[in-house]
Design a protein around this motif. Structure first.
Motif, PDB file in Angstrom:
ATOM      1  N   ARG A 172      35.039  34.395  33.672  1.00 19.06           N
ATOM      2  CA  ARG A 172      35.026  35.072  34.965  1.00 19.06           C
ATOM      3  C   ARG A 172      34.752  36.566  34.823  1.00 19.06           C
ATOM      4  O   ARG A 172      35.195  37.203  33.872  1.00 19.06           O
ATOM      5  N   ARG A 174      35.593  40.228  35.743  1.00 22.98           N
ATOM      6  CA  ARG A 174      36.830  40.888  36.142  1.00 22.98           C
ATOM      7  C   ARG A 174      36.622  42.396  36.155  1.00 22.98           C
ATOM      8  O   ARG A 174      35.671  42.912  35.578  1.00 22.98           O
ATOM      9  N   THR A 222      33.892  46.624  33.796  1.00 21.30           N
ATOM     10  CA  THR A 222      33.804  45.170  33.837  1.00 21.30           C
ATOM     11  C   THR A 222      33.312  44.638  32.502  1.00 21.30           C
ATOM     12  O   THR A 222      32.829  45.388  31.639  1.00 21.30           O
ATOM     13  N   HIS A 265      46.151  39.687  36.876  1.00 23.99           N
ATOM     14  CA  HIS A 265      45.268  38.679  36.282  1.00 23.99           C
ATOM     15  C   HIS A 265      46.006  37.353  36.103  1.00 23.99           C
ATOM     16  O   HIS A 265      45.464  36.288  36.411  1.00 23.99           O
ATOM     17  N   THR A 268      46.676  35.595  39.479  1.00 21.29           N
ATOM     18  CA  THR A 268      45.421  35.072  40.021  1.00 21.29           C
ATOM     19  C   THR A 268      44.958  33.841  39.262  1.00 21.29           C
ATOM     20  O   THR A 268      44.446  32.883  39.848  1.00 21.29           O
ATOM     21  N   ASP A 269      45.163  33.826  37.945  1.00 17.90           N
ATOM     22  CA  ASP A 269      44.671  32.748  37.095  1.00 17.90           C
ATOM     23  C   ASP A 269      45.658  31.599  36.946  1.00 17.90           C
ATOM     24  O   ASP A 269      45.337  30.593  36.296  1.00 17.90           O
TER      25      ASP A 269
END
Length: 607
Positions: A172, A174, A222, A265, A268-269
């Motif tokens: 992903r 991020r 990123t 993180h 969210t994951d």
């Protein structure tokens, strides 16, 4: 030693297209040689120069660097009389550079195909200040995809380090507050305005400090997960000698100023954070330890590979390296190579002119069969295995050629059945094409250009069926591809080429993407990789019908029926699936039809 005012004044004179890659070297000739070899062996996608900074290396390394500089005109060599350390050495290298985009690259790294074009693409966004690749250890596990901070220590740590390189969590895109400078892309202007790396840090913390000064502690960095670089971390001499001093300086400067972001993180994951431990008891006693999390991941990550091989040698029909951007087979091979690297397998791409190069011991030869046959006289020299993956032009492959392989993979269930009835010596496995999910994914929607009816393909001097249908019904298309002069209306053709790294955004921003297949592929059941690419971005897809196409794929697309007008078919394609349903299709493609999953299938068959 650095005239930052002069560098600031010269920013506008820097080359807009040139990328300056700065490699600071202190000893370690063997790894440095591998690093430079990989830089010039793999596709860059942009004109580049390499500033090699010899930081007072030993005689063997200095001789190696001079030899590289003598034979490679893109290298500019700066020889320091003594070791200036990471910060000052790289600052001096930057002062010699001429490009508007800068990449700092450790000499203990090896880059992979398409690494640079993928790394630079996010810098096209104004809200991105720096980019790093997916850094993996030689065994394929994650070294770093970005740095995060906890509330228990001022020091950052790498997110999801040691996870498998193809785990869904590390695919992903991020946002981070800081990155590692083992490989870091940044604009020259941002680097100059920050005053470069701070030489007060001695081989540690200078990259995090730079990012915080450039980004102000905001998540403006990123990771380009479709850029993969191997990092032999810890191979640089003297790397850890100044850890206490570096951390003390960093804590004095930044402690209490950077809010923790790691938990965001994990929440969210769906990753459970079970607690923290210190990375070093002696450093903890000095109040200078990094808090390292203990994590519980939701379900399995990915399976390890075990097929008795040390690497892949990918043979592609593209005639020469300078033609690679025009050949889809190259991008296919590059994606497979990156999947292999993320599993700890070295991968080499051989163009047609290189096919006579023998495979190394332990390498699996994979012939990605397109237009060019395998030369039967070139037999295996080392007794390794050679397989074919037929991805197109099935009518051009003879039984005699197929019998030269140890196994036949074919991107069609229909054609696999046909071949199984021919009495061929090798075993046969159906293995569909796929997509590079690190590149083609739902995140491509961000900043995507809009097209009403998008068609991407080269004509090869034939009027493709979808374009012919559109012309007959007066349905204007936005066409990107080569050799359309005299075939399609001039105002329909928007460009000859879309860089592969940008292609996902074109798909994602289209109201509908139209696709067709060459007749031999359509009739024999070969689903093109464009079907997987488009679906992975969540875009509506209208395509011609392919014989024996798996039902799950048919249901994800809209098929163009001869009994319905193109206008009506486009309307159906746009309304057939809701946005949430297209998102679900994209996630399914990522799970079931990635290059990583295909590599696992190959290894499972050959195990």
């Amino acid at each position: 030693m650095i005239d930052w005012a002069a560098l600031r004044a010269g920013l506008d004179k820097r080359d807009q297209l040139l990328v300056s890659i700065i490699v600071c070297v202190y000893n370690n000739a063997a790894l440095t040689d591998k690093c430079l070899d990989s830089l010039f062996r793999h596709e860059a996608g942009s004109p580049f120069e390499v500033i090699v900074v010899d930081n007072g290396s030993d005689a063997d390394t200095a001789e190696l660097l001079r030899a590289w500089s003598d034979r490679e005109p893109r290298i500019r060599l700066l020889s320091n009389p003594e070791n200036m350390n990471f910060s000052l050495g790289n600052n001096l290298g930057f002062a010699m550079s001429r490009g508007k985009r800068i990449v700092f690259l450790n000499n203990d790294t090896e880059v992979s195909p398409e690494w640079l074009s993928s790394l630079l693409a996010p810098l096209d966004r104004d809200d991105v200040r720096g980019v790093q690749p997916k850094l993996v250890f030689p065994n394929g596990t994650i070294q770093c995809i970005g740095l995060v901070f906890s509330d228990h220590s001022p020091f950052a740590y790498p997110l999801y380090s040691r996870l498998p390189g193809d785990a869904p969590l590390v695919r992903r895109r991020r946002r981070f507050k800081a990155l590692t400078a083992a490989c870091l892309a940044i604009r020259a202007r941002d680097f100059v305005e920050a005053g470069g790396f701070d030489p007060l840090f001695v081989n540690g913390q200078e990259d995090v400090d730079l990012c915080l000064r450039v980004g102000g502690g905001k998540p403006v960095f990123t990771c380009a997960t479709d850029s993969v670089v191997v990092h032999h971390e810890g191979k640089s001499a003297g790397r850890g000698n100044a850890i206490p001093d570096n951390r003390a300086l960093f804590a004095e400067r930044w402690a209490g100023r950077i809010a923790g972001d790691d938990r965001l993180h994990y929440v969210t994951d769906g990753v459970d954070l079970e607690g923290y431990r210190v990375d070093s008891e002696p450093l903890a006693a000095m109040g200078l330890a990094t808090a390292i999390p203990t994590l519980a991941y939701p379900g399995p990550t990915t399976a390890a590979l075990s097929a008795g091989m040390t690497g892949l040698r990918l043979r592609i029909p593209c005639p020469r390296r300078d033609l690679k951007d025009r050949w889809g087979d190259y991008h296919f091979a590059a994606a497979l190579a990156k999947a292999a690297t993320s599993k700890g397998l070295a991968a080499t791409i051989d163009f047609l002119e290189d096919w006579s190069t023998p495979a190394a011991k332990g390498e699996l030869e994979v012939v990605l069969r397109g237009l060019s046959p395998w030369p039967g006289s070139n037999r295996r020299a080392g007794g390794g295995r050679r397989v074919i993956w037929m991805i197109s032009h099935p009518d051009k492959v003879s039984d005699e050629e197929l019998d030269c392989y140890d196994h036949i993979f074919v991107a069609s269930d229909v054609w696999a059945t046909v071949l199984s009835e021919r009495g061929l010596k090798p075993s046969i496995t159906a293995l569909l094409q796929c997509t590079e999910v690190e590149r083609f994914n739902l995140e491509a929607r961000a900043g995507a250009p809009h097209h009403e009816r998008l068609y991407v393909a080269n004509s090869r001097k034939f009027l493709r069926s979808m374009v012919a249908r559109a012309m007959s019904e007066g349905m204007r298309l936005d066409i990107y591809g080569e050799m359309w002069d005299g075939l399609a209306p001039v105002d329909w053709v928007k460009g000859e080429n879309v860089a592969n790294v940008l292609l996902p955004t074109y798909y994602a921003g289209a109201d509908v993407v139209l696709n067709d297949h060459w007749e031999s592929m359509r009739a024999h059941g070969f689903v093109s990789n464009r079907v997987f690419d488009v679906l992975a971005t969540g875009a509506p897809l209208l395509t011609d019908s392919v014989e024996g196409m798996p039902q799950s794929l048919r249901e994800a697309c809209t098929m163009l029926d001869e009994n319905i007008s193109l206008r009506d078919a486009i309307a159906i394609a746009r309304s057939r699936h809701s946005l949430s349903q297209r998102d679900e299709i994209a996630r399914w493609i990522a799970e079931e039809h990635s290059f990583a999953s295909r590599l696992r299938e190959i290894c499972a068959v050959l195990r």
